[in-house]
Scaffold this motif. Structure first.
Motif, PDB file in Angstrom:
ATOM      1  N   GLY A  40      -8.800  -0.481   8.169  1.00  0.00           N
ATOM      2  CA  GLY A  40      -9.330  -0.467   6.815  1.00  0.00           C
ATOM      3  C   GLY A  40      -9.853   0.901   6.405  1.00  0.00           C
ATOM      4  O   GLY A  40      -9.733   1.305   5.238  1.00  0.00           O
ATOM      5  N   LYS A  41     -10.430   1.639   7.356  1.00  0.00           N
ATOM      6  CA  LYS A  41     -10.913   2.995   7.072  1.00  0.00           C
ATOM      7  C   LYS A  41      -9.770   3.910   6.644  1.00  0.00           C
ATOM      8  O   LYS A  41      -9.979   4.874   5.910  1.00  0.00           O
ATOM      9  N   PHE A  42      -8.563   3.619   7.118  1.00  0.00           N
ATOM     10  CA  PHE A  42      -7.402   4.428   6.756  1.00  0.00           C
ATOM     11  C   PHE A  42      -6.743   3.945   5.463  1.00  0.00           C
ATOM     12  O   PHE A  42      -5.703   4.455   5.061  1.00  0.00           O
ATOM     13  N   GLY A  43      -7.339   2.938   4.836  1.00  0.00           N
ATOM     14  CA  GLY A  43      -6.837   2.459   3.562  1.00  0.00           C
ATOM     15  C   GLY A  43      -5.729   1.432   3.655  1.00  0.00           C
ATOM     16  O   GLY A  43      -5.085   1.124   2.645  1.00  0.00           O
ATOM     17  N   LEU A  44      -5.497   0.885   4.838  1.00  0.00           N
ATOM     18  CA  LEU A  44      -4.438  -0.109   5.001  1.00  0.00           C
ATOM     19  C   LEU A  44      -5.000  -1.521   4.861  1.00  0.00           C
ATOM     20  O   LEU A  44      -6.086  -1.828   5.372  1.00  0.00           O
ATOM     21  N   ALA A  45      -4.260  -2.361   4.168  1.00  0.00           N
ATOM     22  CA  ALA A  45      -4.614  -3.782   4.082  1.00  0.00           C
ATOM     23  C   ALA A  45      -4.220  -4.464   5.384  1.00  0.00           C
ATOM     24  O   ALA A  45      -3.134  -4.227   5.917  1.00  0.00           O
ATOM     25  N   VAL A  46      -5.089  -5.295   5.885  1.00  0.00           N
ATOM     26  CA  VAL A  46      -4.870  -5.943   7.176  1.00  0.00           C
ATOM     27  C   VAL A  46      -4.555  -7.417   6.972  1.00  0.00           C
ATOM     28  O   VAL A  46      -5.230  -8.120   6.227  1.00  0.00           O
ATOM     29  N   GLU A  47      -3.504  -7.884   7.637  1.00  0.00           N
ATOM     30  CA  GLU A  47      -3.165  -9.307   7.676  1.00  0.00           C
ATOM     31  C   GLU A  47      -3.335  -9.787   9.110  1.00  0.00           C
ATOM     32  O   GLU A  47      -2.874  -9.130  10.046  1.00  0.00           O
ATOM     33  N   LEU A  48      -3.980 -10.938   9.267  1.00  0.00           N
ATOM     34  CA  LEU A  48      -4.141 -11.541  10.587  1.00  0.00           C
ATOM     35  C   LEU A  48      -3.376 -12.849  10.657  1.00  0.00           C
ATOM     36  O   LEU A  48      -3.371 -13.621   9.700  1.00  0.00           O
ATOM     37  N   ARG A  50      -2.968 -16.649  12.424  1.00  0.00           N
ATOM     38  CA  ARG A  50      -4.011 -17.651  12.658  1.00  0.00           C
ATOM     39  C   ARG A  50      -4.853 -17.322  13.885  1.00  0.00           C
ATOM     40  O   ARG A  50      -6.064 -17.511  13.900  1.00  0.00           O
ATOM     41  N   ARG A  51      -4.204 -16.830  14.944  1.00  0.00           N
ATOM     42  CA  ARG A  51      -4.928 -16.580  16.189  1.00  0.00           C
ATOM     43  C   ARG A  51      -5.469 -15.161  16.274  1.00  0.00           C
ATOM     44  O   ARG A  51      -6.257 -14.858  17.170  1.00  0.00           O
ATOM     45  N   GLY A  52      -5.025 -14.274  15.366  1.00  0.00           N
ATOM     46  CA  GLY A  52      -5.648 -12.967  15.310  1.00  0.00           C
ATOM     47  C   GLY A  52      -4.780 -11.759  15.573  1.00  0.00           C
ATOM     48  O   GLY A  52      -5.297 -10.648  15.658  1.00  0.00           O
ATOM     49  N   ALA A  53      -3.456 -11.936  15.730  1.00  0.00           N
ATOM     50  CA  ALA A  53      -2.595 -10.760  15.820  1.00  0.00           C
ATOM     51  C   ALA A  53      -2.646 -10.016  14.487  1.00  0.00           C
ATOM     52  O   ALA A  53      -2.761 -10.624  13.420  1.00  0.00           O
ATOM     53  N   ILE A  54      -2.582  -8.683  14.556  1.00  0.00           N
ATOM     54  CA  ILE A  54      -2.819  -7.842  13.379  1.00  0.00           C
ATOM     55  C   ILE A  54      -1.513  -7.239  12.872  1.00  0.00           C
ATOM     56  O   ILE A  54      -0.707  -6.735  13.649  1.00  0.00           O
ATOM     57  N   ARG A  55      -1.365  -7.277  11.539  1.00  0.00           N
ATOM     58  CA  ARG A  55      -0.269  -6.559  10.869  1.00  0.00           C
ATOM     59  C   ARG A  55      -0.868  -5.726   9.746  1.00  0.00           C
ATOM     60  O   ARG A  55      -1.585  -6.252   8.886  1.00  0.00           O
ATOM     61  N   ALA A  56      -0.600  -4.421   9.769  1.00  0.00           N
ATOM     62  CA  ALA A  56      -1.028  -3.533   8.692  1.00  0.00           C
ATOM     63  C   ALA A  56       0.168  -2.680   8.293  1.00  0.00           C
ATOM     64  O   ALA A  56       0.748  -2.002   9.140  1.00  0.00           O
ATOM     65  N   ILE A  57       0.560  -2.755   7.036  1.00  0.00           N
ATOM     66  CA  ILE A  57       1.786  -2.093   6.579  1.00  0.00           C
ATOM     67  C   ILE A  57       1.429  -0.810   5.823  1.00  0.00           C
ATOM     68  O   ILE A  57       0.678  -0.838   4.848  1.00  0.00           O
ATOM     69  N   ARG A  58       1.981   0.295   6.276  1.00  0.00           N
ATOM     70  CA  ARG A  58       1.872   1.569   5.553  1.00  0.00           C
ATOM     71  C   ARG A  58       3.152   1.732   4.744  1.00  0.00           C
ATOM     72  O   ARG A  58       4.227   1.913   5.310  1.00  0.00           O
ATOM     73  N   PRO A  59       3.073   1.655   3.419  1.00  0.00           N
ATOM     74  CA  PRO A  59       4.288   1.648   2.605  1.00  0.00           C
ATOM     75  C   PRO A  59       5.097   2.933   2.737  1.00  0.00           C
ATOM     76  O   PRO A  59       4.552   4.031   2.868  1.00  0.00           O
ATOM     77  N   GLY A  60       6.417   2.757   2.728  1.00  0.00           N
ATOM     78  CA  GLY A  60       7.343   3.872   2.704  1.00  0.00           C
ATOM     79  C   GLY A  60       8.176   3.834   1.440  1.00  0.00           C
ATOM     80  O   GLY A  60       7.875   3.079   0.503  1.00  0.00           O
ATOM     81  N   VAL A  61       9.237   4.613   1.406  1.00  0.00           N
ATOM     82  CA  VAL A  61      10.121   4.637   0.245  1.00  0.00           C
ATOM     83  C   VAL A  61      10.818   3.294   0.079  1.00  0.00           C
ATOM     84  O   VAL A  61      10.997   2.799  -1.033  1.00  0.00           O
ATOM     85  N   GLU A  62      11.223   2.676   1.188  1.00  0.00           N
ATOM     86  CA  GLU A  62      11.938   1.394   1.168  1.00  0.00           C
ATOM     87  C   GLU A  62      11.145   0.352   1.950  1.00  0.00           C
ATOM     88  O   GLU A  62      10.575   0.642   3.002  1.00  0.00           O
ATOM     89  N   GLU A  63      11.134  -0.879   1.437  1.00  0.00           N
ATOM     90  CA  GLU A  63      10.579  -1.989   2.219  1.00  0.00           C
ATOM     91  C   GLU A  63      11.588  -2.460   3.249  1.00  0.00           C
ATOM     92  O   GLU A  63      11.234  -2.854   4.362  1.00  0.00           O
ATOM     93  N   ARG A  64      12.874  -2.431   2.862  1.00  0.00           N
ATOM     94  CA  ARG A  64      13.931  -2.904   3.758  1.00  0.00           C
ATOM     95  C   ARG A  64      14.046  -1.985   4.961  1.00  0.00           C
ATOM     96  O   ARG A  64      13.754  -0.800   4.892  1.00  0.00           O
TER      97      ARG A  64
END
Length: 391
Positions: A40-48, A50-64
């Motif tokens: 979060g300090k780096f400005g990324l939105a965090v998704e967890l 149910r059990r707590g594995a973390i995904r944080a996406i840093r956007p690029g030019v393409e999502e694909r």
């Protein structure tokens, strides 16, 4: 050259902080919260999950065709198997590690009503009582026990403390950071990998670099028991690079300096093209590297493939001496890994066909034998060559 400057002080600071947070598999909420806060300090939105594995996406030019970089937050540990009549606790390991390294360890048992400190001891711990038998006791989890540092002389005392079967035991890391760059501690697998990822992300944020595709920063919570990245990937991810430990030992080519690129583990070879890209990036960016094949080893990459994810996978590691014991690494490898991650994240996409989950043969990759065949037949059209190769 596309590698970025790595904040060495931040890397070590974050590793110290991670080591101070107990996180055996099954008891990872605290470290999930900590890493989520750092992202979060780096400005990324965090998704967890149910059990707590973390995904944080840093956007690029393409999502694909997104790229994923993954480490695991969980470590080895133990659980209470049985409460003995004398108030000692029988243990079973969490993850695969030898009771030889458990003997003498300071640890914490997390009970329903609080946490208690204690020591893992061999059943025959006193030389004054057992004489030479202290050296002849077999090695194994049935031959060690947990002594709680509280009034616990019998089963009733233990139950009064609220300690029960299945309670999780976290092993103290006991880290040492030496001036010569060596770091000695338990649980460097894989808190060092997590620190490397965060340091690489900080470098990218500090420089404000653009990446050709989204970068998924993933942190799993059950790699030590084989679950790993089985349920954290999204359909946009085309390739995944796992950051974990390499084993420096007789018969292995891993090293405590530079990047060790895993070519295969016990589940088989890693993706040819992704691995080659990482090796090429090391060469192009003057990053020291070596290759290794691991025989008794699996990582988040294996769990993702076994779960059915159709992604290219690769493994980059920091060499660890005495893995799953009192581990030793060097900061040179950590910095090298972080540099490689930044070079990979910002590098062009070579296989644009991977933007789609499936397609026809047009744009499909070629391996060296096919390339050689094409060099020998320069006048043959691509479709004709593919037809010949098919037959």
């Amino acid at each position: 050259m596309t590698r970025l400057h790595i904040d060495h002080d931040y890397l070590l600071e974050i590793l110290r902080a991670l080591l101070a947070i107990p996180s055996p598999t099954g008891y990872t909420d605290m470290i999930v919260r900590y890493v989520s806060g750092e992202l979060g300090k780096f400005g990324l939105a965090v998704e967890l999950t149910r059990r707590g594995a973390i995904r944080a996406i840093r956007p690029g030019v393409e999502e694909r065709g997104a790229r994923a970089i993954v480490s695991h937050l969980d470590t080895l540990g133990a659980q209470v198997k049985m409460i003995k009549d004398d108030g000692r606790l029988e243990l079973v390991p969490i993850g695969h590690w030898s009771a030889r390294f458990a003997e003498g360890a300071r640890a914490t048992v997390f009970a329903g009503d609080g946490a208690y400190r204690g020591t893992i001891l061999p059943l025959k711990a006193s030389g004054h009582t057992f004489n030479d038998e202290v050296d002849s006791l077999p090695v194994g989890w049935p031959y060690v026990e947990f002594r709680i540092d509280a009034l616990a002389r019998n089963r009733e005392d233990i139950e009064r403390l609220g300690v029960g079967i299945g309670d999780i035991v976290a092993i103290d890391p006991q880290p040492e950071f030496l001036d010569n760059g060596f770091i000695i501690s338990r649980h460097l697998d894989n808190k060092a990998g997590v620190a490397v990822m965060l340091a690489a992300l900080k470098a990218m944020q500090d420089e404000g670099v653009e990446t050709p595709v989204d970068i998924h920063w993933l942190f799993t919570i059950a790699e030590e028991v084989g679950v790993g990245a089985s349920s954290i990937l999204t359909h946009n991810v085309a390739s995944m690079v796992t950051v974990d430990n390499g084993t420096t030992a007789p018969g292995q080519n891993s090293d405590e300096f530079g990047v060790t690129v895993g070519m295969a583990d016990q589940t088989g070879p890693f993706d040819f093209h992704l691995t080659k890209k990482l090796v090429d990036l090391c060469g192009e960016n003057d990053i020291r590297y070596q290759k290794d094949v691991f025989r008794y080893y699996r990582s988040d990459s294996a769990s993702a493939i076994e779960a059915g994810h159709d992604v290219r996978t690769a493994l980059i590691t920091f060499g660890v001496d005495a893995s799953h014991g009192y581990e030793r690494i060097h900061t040179h490898a950590l910095r090298s890994l972080a540099e490689l991650i930044t070079a990979y994240a910002t590098s062009p996409v070579n296989i644009k066909r991977d933007f789609a989950e499936s397609g026809d043969v047009k744009g499909f990759t070629r391996q060296p034998l096919a390339e050689a065949a094409q060099d020998l037949s320069p006048d043959i059209e691509d479709d004709e060559l593919e037809e010949q190769e098919h037959h």
